[in-house]
Scaffold this active site. Structure first.
Site, PDB file in Angstrom:
ATOM      1  N   ASN A  93      -4.359 -13.148  14.630  1.00 10.83           N
ATOM      2  CA  ASN A  93      -5.239 -11.981  14.566  1.00 10.83           C
ATOM      3  C   ASN A  93      -6.223 -12.067  15.730  1.00 10.83           C
ATOM      4  O   ASN A  93      -6.573 -13.164  16.157  1.00 10.83           O
ATOM      5  CB  ASN A  93      -5.998 -11.966  13.229  1.00 10.83           C
TER       6      ASN A  93
ATOM      7  N   HIS B 277       0.826  -1.210   0.000  1.00  8.39           N
ATOM      8  CA  HIS B 277       0.000   0.000   0.000  1.00  8.39           C
ATOM      9  C   HIS B 277       0.859   1.259   0.000  1.00  8.39           C
ATOM     10  O   HIS B 277       0.410   2.326   0.401  1.00  8.39           O
ATOM     11  CB  HIS B 277      -0.944   0.029   1.209  1.00  8.39           C
TER      12      HIS B 277
ATOM     13  N   CYS C  81       5.410  21.344  -4.127  1.00  9.22           N
ATOM     14  CA  CYS C  81       6.664  21.053  -4.823  1.00  9.22           C
ATOM     15  C   CYS C  81       7.469  22.340  -4.975  1.00  9.22           C
ATOM     16  O   CYS C  81       6.931  23.366  -5.393  1.00  9.22           O
ATOM     17  CB  CYS C  81       6.317  20.468  -6.191  1.00  9.22           C
TER      18      CYS C  81
END
Ligand code: ZN
Length: 265
Positions: A230, A131, A164
């Site tokens: 888990n 991710h 930027c």
């Protein structure tokens, strides 16, 4: 210790599987970082995408890459509470246990859905971030990349979204947002790692949504054996060799302890 004792058999089974494996891979989710103070908004094992979903349809819209392009300042404001927690977060016992297991050769790599870089800070060397990562940010206009931390510190100090320096475009942290393509490179690396794995140690993720489904399917097709740690049930529990319903910050160190004791003998 009571909780630990209740799960002794499963923990020993997990340690045995890792001891006998030739190539084991860890696959981690948001549950890894909850003990580090990074909130997991919808219960153990949920990542950024699920968090946005849990916040409602408007938030999903607001959290997409398209919404970022339209109003990056609003994105930064919405993410601010999470950013504030991430910058003070430290790796926990679960991260350190995986770092140790890799250093000792029990696992070969960590595939993670987390972007918080806590695995690397706990000593994991081979980390595949499916991710993305908060290590860098990229300008959405000219695609120049910069280290994200100084930009984030500046944002948290003055509330003005980072731009930027070269072209003035918004700087987007290199986390994959809903609506954005997953990194082909990271997904290929993850699939490759899983293809060579005989054991997949799944920790702190319910395996619902995101790239998890595809990757776990790959493991299933390869007949990799699964260890699942888990706090709540996952979609793959029925197919696993060992299932430990525990906090990863207690279970993973317990597995590492067993393997460390065996080495001493
Ligand atoms: Zn630029």
């Amino acid at each position: 210790m009571r909780q630990l004792l209740d799960h002794t058999t499963e923990i020993e089974q997990a340690a045995k599987l890792l001891r006998n494996s030739l190539s084991a891979i860890a696959f981690t989710g948001a549950g890894l970082s909850t003990s580090s103070g990074i909130p997991d908004f919808r219960g153990p094992g949920k990542g950024l995408w699920e968090r946005l979903e849990a916040a409602g349809a408007d938030e999903v819209q607001a959290g997409t890459i398209q919404a970022f392009g339209r109003d990056p300042q609003a994105f930064y404001e919405r993410m601010k509470p999470l950013f504030q927690k991430i910058i003070v977060a430290e790796p926990n016992e679960a991260h350190f246990a995986l770092g140790e297991l890799e250093a000792k050769g029990y696992i070969q790599a960590v595939i993670t859905q987390n972007a918080d870089m806590l695995h690397q800070r706990a000593g994991s060397k081979n980390v595949i971030e499916v991710h993305g990562s908060l290590a860098e940010a990229t300008c959405i206009q000219c695609y120049r990349s910069k280290t994200f931390r100084p930009l984030l510190d500046q944002y948290l100090a003055d509330g003005i979204m980072p731009r930027c320096r070269e072209c003035g475009g918004a700087m987007k942290p290199n986390v994959i947002l809903p609506g954005e393509q997953l990194s082909m490179q990271a997904m290929l690396a993850a699939k490759q790692a899983i293809r060579h794995a005989d054991i997949l140690l799944i920790a702190g993720t319910s395996l619902a949504g995101g790239p998890a489904t595809t990757l776990i399917d790959t493991a299933y097709l390869q007949n990799s054996r699964l260890i699942i740690v888990n706090q709540t049930p996952t979609l793959m529990d029925a197919s696993a060799e060992a299932v430990i319903y525990m906090d990863v910050a207690a279970a993973l160190p317990a597995i590492a302890d067993i393997l460390r004791e065996e080495r001493k003998r």
